[in-house]
Design an enzyme around this catalytic site. Sequence first.
Site, mmCIF file in Angstrom:
data_model
loop_
_atom_site.group_PDB
_atom_site.id
_atom_site.type_symbol
_atom_site.label_atom_id
_atom_site.label_comp_id
_atom_site.label_asym_id
_atom_site.label_seq_id
_atom_site.Cartn_x
_atom_site.Cartn_y
_atom_site.Cartn_z
ATOM 1 N N ARG A 303 0.814 -1.401 0.334
ATOM 2 C CA ARG A 303 -0.353 -0.209 -0.386
ATOM 3 C C ARG A 303 0.888 1.100 0.149
ATOM 4 O O ARG A 303 2.142 1.369 0.753
ATOM 5 C CB ARG A 303 -1.007 0.692 0.887
ATOM 6 C CG ARG A 303 -1.668 -0.961 1.265
ATOM 7 C CD ARG A 303 -3.068 -0.854 -0.090
ATOM 8 N NE ARG A 303 -4.146 -1.715 0.123
ATOM 9 C CZ ARG A 303 -4.160 -2.570 -0.479
ATOM 10 N NH1 ARG A 303 -3.212 -2.857 -1.877
ATOM 11 N NH2 ARG A 303 -5.230 -3.935 -0.900
ATOM 12 N N HIS A 351 -1.536 -0.169 -9.818
ATOM 13 C CA HIS A 351 -1.507 -0.690 -8.671
ATOM 14 C C HIS A 351 -2.329 -2.398 -9.559
ATOM 15 O O HIS A 351 -3.703 -2.531 -9.850
ATOM 16 C CB HIS A 351 -3.107 -0.564 -8.377
ATOM 17 C CG HIS A 351 -3.381 -1.393 -6.885
ATOM 18 N ND1 HIS A 351 -3.907 -0.532 -6.076
ATOM 19 C CD2 HIS A 351 -3.247 -2.032 -6.866
ATOM 20 C CE1 HIS A 351 -4.687 -1.465 -4.624
ATOM 21 N NE2 HIS A 351 -3.310 -2.896 -5.276
HETATM 22 P P1 NDP Z 1 -0.874 -11.993 5.018
HETATM 23 O O1 NDP Z 1 -2.125 -11.172 5.624
HETATM 24 O O2 NDP Z 1 -0.906 -13.363 3.893
HETATM 25 O O3 NDP Z 1 0.130 -11.455 5.121
HETATM 26 C C1 NDP Z 1 0.943 -10.425 6.023
HETATM 27 C C2 NDP Z 1 1.978 -10.646 5.856
HETATM 28 O O4 NDP Z 1 3.250 -9.648 6.610
HETATM 29 C C3 NDP Z 1 2.300 -11.870 8.026
HETATM 30 O O5 NDP Z 1 3.993 -12.403 6.948
HETATM 31 C C4 NDP Z 1 2.589 -10.829 8.529
HETATM 32 O O6 NDP Z 1 3.559 -11.669 9.276
HETATM 33 C C5 NDP Z 1 3.766 -9.714 8.327
HETATM 34 N N1 NDP Z 1 2.888 -8.118 9.316
HETATM 35 C C6 NDP Z 1 2.113 -8.188 9.113
HETATM 36 N N2 NDP Z 1 1.829 -7.330 10.316
HETATM 37 C C7 NDP Z 1 3.403 -6.943 10.768
HETATM 38 C C8 NDP Z 1 4.084 -6.452 11.241
HETATM 39 N N3 NDP Z 1 3.217 -5.000 12.353
HETATM 40 N N4 NDP Z 1 4.762 -6.668 11.541
HETATM 41 C C9 NDP Z 1 5.849 -7.359 11.127
HETATM 42 N N5 NDP Z 1 4.754 -7.960 9.882
HETATM 43 C C10 NDP Z 1 4.122 -8.115 9.928
HETATM 44 O O7 NDP Z 1 -0.853 -11.245 3.623
HETATM 45 P P2 NDP Z 1 -1.206 -11.704 1.956
HETATM 46 O O8 NDP Z 1 0.210 -11.567 1.715
HETATM 47 O O9 NDP Z 1 -1.692 -11.812 0.633
HETATM 48 O O10 NDP Z 1 -0.922 -9.597 1.333
HETATM 49 C C11 NDP Z 1 0.359 -9.067 1.618
HETATM 50 C C12 NDP Z 1 -0.522 -6.997 1.769
HETATM 51 O O11 NDP Z 1 -0.396 -7.107 -0.171
HETATM 52 C C13 NDP Z 1 -1.966 -6.919 1.025
HETATM 53 O O12 NDP Z 1 -2.185 -6.705 2.610
HETATM 54 C C14 NDP Z 1 -2.168 -5.683 0.386
HETATM 55 O O13 NDP Z 1 -1.627 -4.209 1.043
HETATM 56 C C15 NDP Z 1 -1.054 -6.194 -0.488
HETATM 57 N N6 NDP Z 1 -2.096 -7.033 -1.950
HETATM 58 C C16 NDP Z 1 -1.537 -5.797 -3.085
HETATM 59 C C17 NDP Z 1 -1.419 -5.800 -4.535
HETATM 60 C C18 NDP Z 1 -0.756 -5.982 -6.291
HETATM 61 O O14 NDP Z 1 -2.012 -5.563 -6.720
HETATM 62 N N7 NDP Z 1 0.171 -4.444 -4.819
HETATM 63 C C19 NDP Z 1 -2.679 -7.532 -4.869
HETATM 64 C C20 NDP Z 1 -2.673 -8.145 -3.328
HETATM 65 C C21 NDP Z 1 -1.885 -7.759 -1.631
HETATM 66 P P3 NDP Z 1 2.606 -12.779 10.146
HETATM 67 O O15 NDP Z 1 3.046 -14.130 9.269
HETATM 68 O O16 NDP Z 1 3.415 -13.148 11.660
HETATM 69 O O17 NDP Z 1 1.260 -12.910 10.776
HETATM 70 C C1 OXD Z 2 -5.324 -6.207 -2.626
HETATM 71 C C2 OXD Z 2 -5.284 -5.771 -3.854
HETATM 72 O O1 OXD Z 2 -5.412 -5.976 -1.494
HETATM 73 O O2 OXD Z 2 -5.423 -5.494 -5.123
HETATM 74 O O3 OXD Z 2 -5.799 -7.694 -3.291
HETATM 75 O O4 OXD Z 2 -4.463 -4.339 -3.693
#
Ligand code: NDP
Ligand code: OXD
Length: 388
Positions: A303, A351
């Site tokens: 983001r 995006h």
């Molecule tokens: P997940 O929820 O599966 O993974 C999130 C990861 O971030 C986990 O490893 C989690 O740790 C870690 N995390 C969360 N909070 C913290 C923190 N405070 N400190 C350190 N690590 C932290 O999410 P996804 O992998 O499915 O997606 C990640 C992000 O990608 C989405 O939230 C979205 O914003 C973005 N996205 C962007 C897209 C695009 O087209 N640009 C498309 C899809 C998603 P833990 O493993 O310990 O829980």
């Molecule tokens: C998502 C994205 O969060 O597309 O899936 O950004």
Amino acid sequence: MPATTPKPGSAERPLRIVFAAADTRPERWLEEIPLALAQQGLHAQVQVYQPGQRRNQAWALTAPPGYLPGTLADDGATSVPVAGATASAPPSGTSSGPGREAEHDPGQAPPIDSADYALVWKPPSTLFAEHPGLRGVFNLGAGVDGVLRIQGLPDQVPLVRLDDAGMAEQMADYVLAAVLRWYRRFDAYQRQQHEQRWHLLKPVAKAEFKIGLLGYGVLGQRVAQALRAMGFPVQAWRRSPAQPDDAADGVHICHGTDGLHALMSSSRVVVCLLPLTPTTRGLLNYDTLSLLPPSSWLINVARGAHVVEKDLLELLDIGHLAGALLDVFGAEPLPAEDRLWRHPRVQITPHVAALTRRDMALEQIAGKIAALERGEPISGVVDRRLGY
Ligand code: NDP
Ligand code: OXD
């Protein structure tokens, strides 16, 4: 004899699904949501949410179990072939008929006025108050920051994010393409070409080109796998500490402030794959980005608000960062006057790193709705306290 209440998802009481997704053309979703649920043996009706609309007027489109994807007729009715036979939507006059309001017998229970489930992407704030009977809200993406910003989603209603649903492979391709471009110095050679300059740049061993992932969840793990398969050393930072079985992935896992500092100071490319939460907002600022070794790169596919833009621009201007690939921004579309558009070391994509695939998303959501209807637990339920 007391009247028995029809089971939700039955022909007499189709599940009601409200669709409220900003920037998304709803037609194909409307057609395919009931079909995906039909594959799970569930009858369903859908409507596109419009604030203030009388809910019972707008329910439309059912596809009884067994139907296969078809087309939307002009009047909103389904005309869908069943394997081996020709079938049409249920005859008009039944409460589950397409494009019809359910008929209400005053002697029976009152009409069901709220949706059972909502499929949303940045929905309008009025949705939850107007659909008080929701039993689940499905976010049509992995990141739930957009829906959590909306007031009024009751605490007891599960908010469910997409688990991969075709996004992980796209994300891995996107990150790998950028890493290979920088590793093989195509960016520098492109600049040299503009100057008609023939000059060999010293190659770097992959072992010295470590990639740091911020976030090691559904997407981060798939990205790590792709990078490892190409021979790059990978380290990842996440909220929870490393576990003994993490070692099998060949990815060094770290957590906490010390872990973040260690990762930043030893990564040639850092990739942000974190959810946007109060803890991660602004995480990539002057202090953290300047820990990166000189001439390293940033990829932000999470983001925009994870990065403090003015700090990033400053570090690019002074040459500490060699470049940035940005897919996400604080304001989208990125405003025309934003300096990022014109910075020579910034590459922008709109995006698109990983797009929601309707087919895979619906298959996943329908499977989870069916599980919830059977009273079974599902994966992907957001922890509201943590914000992801
Ligand atoms: P997940 O929820 O599966 O993974 C999130 C990861 O971030 C986990 O490893 C989690 O740790 C870690 N995390 C969360 N909070 C913290 C923190 N405070 N400190 C350190 N690590 C932290 O999410 P996804 O992998 O499915 O997606 C990640 C992000 O990608 C989405 O939230 C979205 O914003 C973005 N996205 C962007 C897209 C695009 O087209 N640009 C498309 C899809 C998603 P833990 O493993 O310990 O829980
Ligand atoms: C998502 C994205 O969060 O597309 O899936 O950004």
